[in-house]
Design a protein around this motif. Structure first.
Motif, short mmCIF file in Angstrom:
data_model
loop_
_atom_site.label_atom_id
_atom_site.label_comp_id
_atom_site.label_asym_id
_atom_site.label_seq_id
_atom_site.Cartn_x
_atom_site.Cartn_y
_atom_site.Cartn_z
N UNK A 111 0.87 -1.18 0.00
CA UNK A 111 0.00 0.00 0.00
C UNK A 111 0.90 1.22 0.00
N UNK A 112 0.62 2.14 -0.87
CA UNK A 112 1.40 3.38 -0.94
C UNK A 112 0.49 4.57 -0.69
N UNK A 113 1.04 5.53 0.03
CA UNK A 113 0.34 6.80 0.29
C UNK A 113 1.14 7.91 -0.37
N UNK A 114 0.42 8.77 -1.09
CA UNK A 114 1.06 9.87 -1.82
C UNK A 114 0.48 11.20 -1.37
N UNK A 115 1.34 12.22 -1.38
CA UNK A 115 0.87 13.59 -1.19
C UNK A 115 0.12 14.00 -2.46
N UNK A 116 -0.74 15.02 -2.39
CA UNK A 116 -1.48 15.44 -3.58
C UNK A 116 -0.60 15.83 -4.76
N UNK A 117 0.63 16.27 -4.50
CA UNK A 117 1.53 16.64 -5.60
C UNK A 117 2.24 15.43 -6.22
N UNK A 118 1.93 14.22 -5.75
CA UNK A 118 2.49 13.01 -6.34
C UNK A 118 3.69 12.41 -5.63
N UNK A 119 4.24 13.12 -4.65
CA UNK A 119 5.38 12.57 -3.90
C UNK A 119 4.94 11.41 -3.01
N UNK A 120 5.77 10.38 -2.93
CA UNK A 120 5.49 9.24 -2.07
C UNK A 120 5.61 9.67 -0.61
N UNK A 121 4.58 9.41 0.18
CA UNK A 121 4.58 9.75 1.60
C UNK A 121 5.06 8.57 2.44
N UNK A 122 4.47 7.38 2.23
CA UNK A 122 4.86 6.20 2.99
C UNK A 122 4.41 4.97 2.20
N UNK A 123 5.11 3.85 2.42
CA UNK A 123 4.72 2.58 1.81
C UNK A 123 4.84 1.49 2.86
N UNK A 124 3.86 0.60 2.88
CA UNK A 124 3.91 -0.59 3.72
C UNK A 124 3.73 -1.79 2.81
N UNK A 125 4.48 -2.84 3.07
CA UNK A 125 4.31 -4.04 2.27
C UNK A 125 4.23 -5.26 3.17
N UNK A 126 3.62 -6.28 2.65
CA UNK A 126 3.45 -7.50 3.41
C UNK A 126 2.05 -7.62 3.98
N UNK A 127 1.78 -8.75 4.56
CA UNK A 127 0.46 -9.04 5.09
C UNK A 127 0.32 -8.55 6.52
N UNK A 128 -0.80 -7.91 6.80
CA UNK A 128 -1.15 -7.55 8.17
C UNK A 128 -2.18 -8.54 8.70
N UNK A 129 -2.97 -9.07 7.81
CA UNK A 129 -3.99 -10.06 8.14
C UNK A 129 -4.16 -10.99 6.96
N UNK A 130 -5.25 -11.69 6.91
CA UNK A 130 -5.51 -12.63 5.82
C UNK A 130 -5.75 -11.86 4.52
N UNK A 131 -4.78 -11.85 3.66
CA UNK A 131 -4.86 -11.29 2.31
C UNK A 131 -5.00 -9.76 2.24
N UNK A 132 -4.55 -9.05 3.26
CA UNK A 132 -4.58 -7.60 3.17
C UNK A 132 -3.36 -6.99 3.87
N UNK A 133 -3.10 -5.74 3.51
CA UNK A 133 -1.92 -5.02 4.03
C UNK A 133 -2.29 -4.14 5.21
N UNK A 134 -1.33 -3.42 5.71
CA UNK A 134 -1.55 -2.40 6.73
C UNK A 134 -2.32 -1.24 6.11
N UNK A 135 -2.81 -0.35 6.98
CA UNK A 135 -3.53 0.84 6.53
C UNK A 135 -2.57 2.01 6.37
N UNK A 136 -3.01 2.98 5.57
CA UNK A 136 -2.37 4.28 5.50
C UNK A 136 -3.43 5.36 5.62
N UNK A 137 -3.04 6.47 6.19
CA UNK A 137 -3.91 7.64 6.26
C UNK A 137 -4.24 8.06 4.83
N UNK A 138 -5.50 8.37 4.57
CA UNK A 138 -5.90 8.79 3.23
C UNK A 138 -6.68 10.11 3.27
#
Length: 159
Positions: A111-138
């Motif tokens: 999951x990747x979170x981007x600022x409105x101007x397109x810059x990458x804010x944060x990325x999380x990878x891997x499983x947090x639960x069954x078939x899904x990733x961690x959350x990011x602020x949106x």
């Protein structure tokens, strides 16, 4: 001996006070601060960066007089069904968070979170639960779901 008796009596008094709580209060008290629901916040405009990296199925919030999780109101905001995969960008309107969901553990979620101007804010990878990733602020940000299997990478549109 008297000190021990006082300690026991004090403990029994505490237990008696807890026993008179209503079932709803007892259930709420038991749910908060446990491993299943480690955090509780008041969600008025989303939970902000405090949700980054958290599990959407157990991150507890207090909203409209009740305790719920970020996944409870989730919608699929974007989807990619190319090449037989159903890659989903999940979004919680209450928490204003996003996460990636994949159809099986064959696919590795990001999951990747981007600022409105397109810059990458944060990325999380891997499983947090069954078939899904961690959350990011949106809240006032953009999120993009990604998944890989070997050298192949799939993405959704940003939301």
């Amino acid at each position: 001996m008297r000190a021990r008796i006082r300690t026991i009596v004090a403990g029994l008094a505490t237990l008696a006070a807890l026993a008179v709580a209503t079932p709803a209060q007892a259930a709420t008290a038991a749910a908060l601060g446990t491993a299943a629901n480690p955090f509780t916040i008041a969600a008025n405009s989303g939970c902000g960066s405090s949700c980054d990296g958290k599990d959407p199925s157990v991150y507890a919030i207090y909203y409209s007089g009740r305790i719920t999780t970020c996944s409870a109101d989730a919608i699929t905001a974007r989807v990619n069904t190319s090449a037989g995969i159903t890659l989903e960008l999940r979004y919680s309107p209450i928490c204003r968070t996003a996460w990636t969901r994949v159809p099986s553990d064959y696919y590795y979620p990001y999951i990747r979170s981007y600022y409105p101007d397109g810059r990458l804010r944060v990325e999380y990878n891997g499983f947090k639960g069954a078939y899904y990733s961690q959350m990011v602020n949106d809240a006032n940000l953009l999120a993009e779901a990604r998944a890989s299997a070997g050298p192949t990478v799939w993405t959704t549109g940003r939301y």
